[in-house]
Enzyme design. Structure first.
Site, PDB file in Angstrom:
ATOM      1  N   THR A 187     -32.645  43.324 142.224  1.00 56.58           N
ATOM      2  CA  THR A 187     -31.884  44.571 142.357  1.00 56.58           C
ATOM      3  C   THR A 187     -31.659  45.151 140.961  1.00 56.58           C
ATOM      4  O   THR A 187     -31.510  44.414 139.984  1.00 56.58           O
ATOM      5  CB  THR A 187     -30.529  44.346 143.062  1.00 56.58           C
ATOM      6  N   GLY A 188     -31.657  46.482 140.879  1.00 56.52           N
ATOM      7  CA  GLY A 188     -31.522  47.110 139.565  1.00 56.52           C
ATOM      8  C   GLY A 188     -32.710  46.782 138.684  1.00 56.52           C
ATOM      9  O   GLY A 188     -32.559  46.404 137.524  1.00 56.52           O
ATOM     10  N   THR A 218     -35.144  48.846 137.628  1.00 58.98           N
ATOM     11  CA  THR A 218     -35.841  49.980 137.019  1.00 58.98           C
ATOM     12  C   THR A 218     -35.672  50.061 135.516  1.00 58.98           C
ATOM     13  O   THR A 218     -36.325  50.860 134.864  1.00 58.98           O
ATOM     14  CB  THR A 218     -35.372  51.317 137.632  1.00 58.98           C
ATOM     15  N   SER A 219     -34.763  49.275 134.971  1.00 58.87           N
ATOM     16  CA  SER A 219     -34.586  49.352 133.518  1.00 58.87           C
ATOM     17  C   SER A 219     -34.003  48.049 132.992  1.00 58.87           C
ATOM     18  O   SER A 219     -33.665  47.142 133.770  1.00 58.87           O
ATOM     19  CB  SER A 219     -33.732  50.577 133.147  1.00 58.87           C
ATOM     20  N   GLY A 253     -33.446  43.934 134.462  1.00 57.93           N
ATOM     21  CA  GLY A 253     -34.145  43.876 135.750  1.00 57.93           C
ATOM     22  C   GLY A 253     -35.621  44.215 135.617  1.00 57.93           C
ATOM     23  O   GLY A 253     -36.487  43.552 136.200  1.00 57.93           O
ATOM     24  N   SER A 283     -22.110  37.837 133.048  1.00 60.76           N
ATOM     25  CA  SER A 283     -22.011  38.314 131.662  1.00 60.76           C
ATOM     26  C   SER A 283     -21.116  37.368 130.879  1.00 60.76           C
ATOM     27  O   SER A 283     -20.225  36.725 131.459  1.00 60.76           O
ATOM     28  CB  SER A 283     -21.388  39.710 131.646  1.00 60.76           C
ATOM     29  N   TYR A 337     -14.129  45.051 134.291  1.00 62.47           N
ATOM     30  CA  TYR A 337     -15.523  44.583 134.248  1.00 62.47           C
ATOM     31  C   TYR A 337     -15.564  43.064 134.088  1.00 62.47           C
ATOM     32  O   TYR A 337     -16.302  42.365 134.802  1.00 62.47           O
ATOM     33  CB  TYR A 337     -16.248  45.268 133.090  1.00 62.47           C
TER      34      TYR A 337
HETATM   35  N1  LIG Z   1     -27.111  44.741 128.558  1.00 61.64           N
HETATM   36  C1  LIG Z   1     -26.145  43.862 128.302  1.00 61.64           C
HETATM   37  O1  LIG Z   1     -25.728  43.695 127.143  1.00 61.64           O
HETATM   38  C2  LIG Z   1     -25.584  43.015 129.414  1.00 61.64           C
HETATM   39  C3  LIG Z   1     -24.738  41.959 129.045  1.00 61.64           C
HETATM   40  C4  LIG Z   1     -24.193  41.172 130.027  1.00 61.64           C
HETATM   41  C5  LIG Z   1     -24.483  41.418 131.358  1.00 61.64           C
HETATM   42  N2  LIG Z   1     -25.300  42.464 131.699  1.00 61.64           N
HETATM   43  C6  LIG Z   1     -25.563  42.668 133.129  1.00 61.64           C
HETATM   44  O2  LIG Z   1     -26.941  42.693 133.331  1.00 61.64           O
HETATM   45  C7  LIG Z   1     -27.246  43.504 134.478  1.00 61.64           C
HETATM   46  C8  LIG Z   1     -28.328  44.508 134.120  1.00 61.64           C
HETATM   47  O3  LIG Z   1     -27.842  45.303 133.059  1.00 61.64           O
HETATM   48  P1  LIG Z   1     -28.794  46.140 132.067  1.00 61.64           P
HETATM   49  O4  LIG Z   1     -28.120  46.075 130.763  1.00 61.64           O
HETATM   50  O5  LIG Z   1     -30.196  45.729 132.225  1.00 61.64           O
HETATM   51  O6  LIG Z   1     -28.536  47.608 132.662  1.00 61.64           O
HETATM   52  P2  LIG Z   1     -29.451  48.922 132.817  1.00 61.64           P
HETATM   53  O7  LIG Z   1     -30.578  48.910 131.850  1.00 61.64           O
HETATM   54  O8  LIG Z   1     -28.487  50.044 132.826  1.00 61.64           O
HETATM   55  O9  LIG Z   1     -30.069  48.734 134.282  1.00 61.64           O
HETATM   56  C9  LIG Z   1     -29.233  48.760 135.397  1.00 61.64           C
HETATM   57  C10 LIG Z   1     -30.109  48.783 136.626  1.00 61.64           C
HETATM   58  O10 LIG Z   1     -29.242  48.739 137.770  1.00 61.64           O
HETATM   59  C11 LIG Z   1     -29.569  49.827 138.623  1.00 61.64           C
HETATM   60  N3  LIG Z   1     -28.386  50.230 139.358  1.00 61.64           N
HETATM   61  C12 LIG Z   1     -27.246  50.794 138.880  1.00 61.64           C
HETATM   62  N4  LIG Z   1     -26.388  50.991 139.886  1.00 61.64           N
HETATM   63  C13 LIG Z   1     -26.991  50.519 141.016  1.00 61.64           C
HETATM   64  C14 LIG Z   1     -26.632  50.448 142.361  1.00 61.64           C
HETATM   65  N5  LIG Z   1     -25.429  50.891 142.800  1.00 61.64           N
HETATM   66  N6  LIG Z   1     -27.507  49.919 143.257  1.00 61.64           N
HETATM   67  C15 LIG Z   1     -28.719  49.484 142.849  1.00 61.64           C
HETATM   68  N7  LIG Z   1     -29.130  49.532 141.579  1.00 61.64           N
HETATM   69  C16 LIG Z   1     -28.265  50.051 140.679  1.00 61.64           C
HETATM   70  C17 LIG Z   1     -30.110  50.901 137.717  1.00 61.64           C
HETATM   71  O11 LIG Z   1     -30.910  51.805 138.470  1.00 61.64           O
HETATM   72  P3  LIG Z   1     -30.912  53.412 138.150  1.00 61.64           P
HETATM   73  O12 LIG Z   1     -31.489  53.534 136.775  1.00 61.64           O
HETATM   74  O13 LIG Z   1     -31.739  54.005 139.214  1.00 61.64           O
HETATM   75  O14 LIG Z   1     -29.472  53.831 138.187  1.00 61.64           O
HETATM   76  C18 LIG Z   1     -30.936  50.043 136.757  1.00 61.64           C
HETATM   77  O15 LIG Z   1     -32.160  49.676 137.375  1.00 61.64           O
HETATM   78  C19 LIG Z   1     -25.917  44.121 134.910  1.00 61.64           C
HETATM   79  O16 LIG Z   1     -25.388  43.373 135.973  1.00 61.64           O
HETATM   80  C20 LIG Z   1     -25.048  43.985 133.670  1.00 61.64           C
HETATM   81  O17 LIG Z   1     -23.684  43.927 133.990  1.00 61.64           O
HETATM   82  C21 LIG Z   1     -25.851  43.264 130.752  1.00 61.64           C
END
Ligand SMILES: NC(=O)c1ccc[n+]([C@@H]2O[C@H](COP(=O)([O-])OP(=O)(O)OC[C@H]3O[C@@H](n4cnc5c(N)ncnc54)[C@H](OP(=O)(O)O)[C@@H]3O)[C@@H](O)[C@H]2O)c1
Length: 251
Positions: free
Chosen positions: A13-14, A16-17, A20, A138, A151
């Site tokens: 899930t998620g 696209t960027s 994920g 996280s 969060y």
């Molecule tokens: N980056 C960090 O530093 C970090 C650190 C700790 C934990 N995390 C966790 O890692 C996970 C991924 O984060 P990321 O940093 O890779 O974020 P990201 O690049 O913003 O990607 C988020 C992804 O989730 C999708 N998404 C958002 N809302 C959604 C929904 N309601 N239903 C289905 N898909 C949804 C987005 O799709 P669209 O583009 O179509 O909206 C996108 O594919 C998250 O759970 C985040 O809390 C990230």
């Protein structure tokens, strides 16, 4: 790259960027069929193209029950089962105690907790015996930070979902584990610093200075950990939390 996941069906899930998308690319490179979800159709098409012919995209909001039903109906029709489920869709924003609103709470808990719960529960009929479920939490779930309480609490909740579900699912040999990334260079993280590239760079440098390894992580480094937990190399790992954080929450 070896074909550890040859013939397997994965759902991210998620996808696209960020984390994920990197995980989808890694799973496909190791032979898995990859279903990704996301909110925006254009981003979904681009991500499917980037992952390659093993990928399929389903526009699905993890907070919507009917979207999750549609996702799993399609997988049941096309693939009949799920071997690896990565519950990655999540979001965060910051408000300090005193200015927290009900909308802030609902937005975060709807996706990060309720969405995680029903993404897994609705997948149960398709998850094969011995499947791997990976919940993306996280380091925020183990640490405090200004403005991060909602969060952080949502991510801490995920940690216990994995503990209890490991017991709920023990008769099926399904391994549920958590990956907890530290700061990873993705659109989500950069967005916390606004849209100005100079501000984003300054933010990354501040974060890097707080990480024992001295840098922010890359999405591919989280994808490697997901591939490990999904594989038979992790066959005796269940209910655990794997930090991918350069030591950020460990020291
Ligand atoms: N980056 C960090 O530093 C970090 C650190 C700790 C934990 N995390 C966790 O890692 C996970 C991924 O984060 P990321 O940093 O890779 O974020 P990201 O690049 O913003 O990607 C988020 C992804 O989730 C999708 N998404 C958002 N809302 C959604 C929904 N309601 N239903 C289905 N898909 C949804 C987005 O799709 P669209 O583009 O179509 O909206 C996108 O594919 C998250 O759970 C985040 O809390 C990230």
């Amino acid at each position: 790259m070896s074909g550890r996941f040859e013939g397997m069906v994965s759902v991210i899930t998620g996808g696209t960027s960020g984390i994920g998308l990197a995980t989808g690319k890694r799973f496909a490179a190791e032979g898995a069929r990859v279903y990704i979800t996301g909110l925006q159709q254009a981003e979904l098409c681009a991500a499917v193209a980037a992952i390659g012919p093993m990928a399929s995209g389903v526009q699905a909001d993890s907070t919507r029950s009917d979207d999750l039903d549609r996702l799993y109906e399609r997988i049941e029709k096309e693939a009949r089962r799920i071997d690896i489920l990565v519950v990655n869709a999540g979001r965060g924003s910051q408000l300090a105690l005193g200015s927290i609103t009900e909308q802030h709470y609902d937005n975060i808990f709807d996706l990060n907790v309720k969405g995680v719960l029903f993404t897994v529960q609705k997948a149960l009929p398709l998850l094969r015996e011995g499947a791997s479920v990976i919940l993306v939490s996280s380091t925020a779930g183990s640490k405090g930070a200004p403005g991060s309480s909602v969060y952080s609490a949502s991510k801490a909740a995920i940690r216990n979902l994995a503990r209890s579900w490991t017991l709920d699912l023990k008769s099926r040999g399904i391994r549920v584990n958590v990956i907890s990334p530290g700061p990873i260079k993705t659109p989500l993280l950069l967005g916390l610093a606004g849209v100005n590239p100079a501000d984003q760079q300054a933010f990354l440098e501040i974060l890097a200075s707080r990480v024992p390894l001295g840098r922010v992580g890359e999405p591919e480094e989280v994808a490697s950990a997901a591939a490990f937990l999904a594989s038979s190399d992790a066959s005796y790992i269940a209910g655990s939390e794997l930090f991918v954080d350069g030591g950020f929450a460990q020291v």
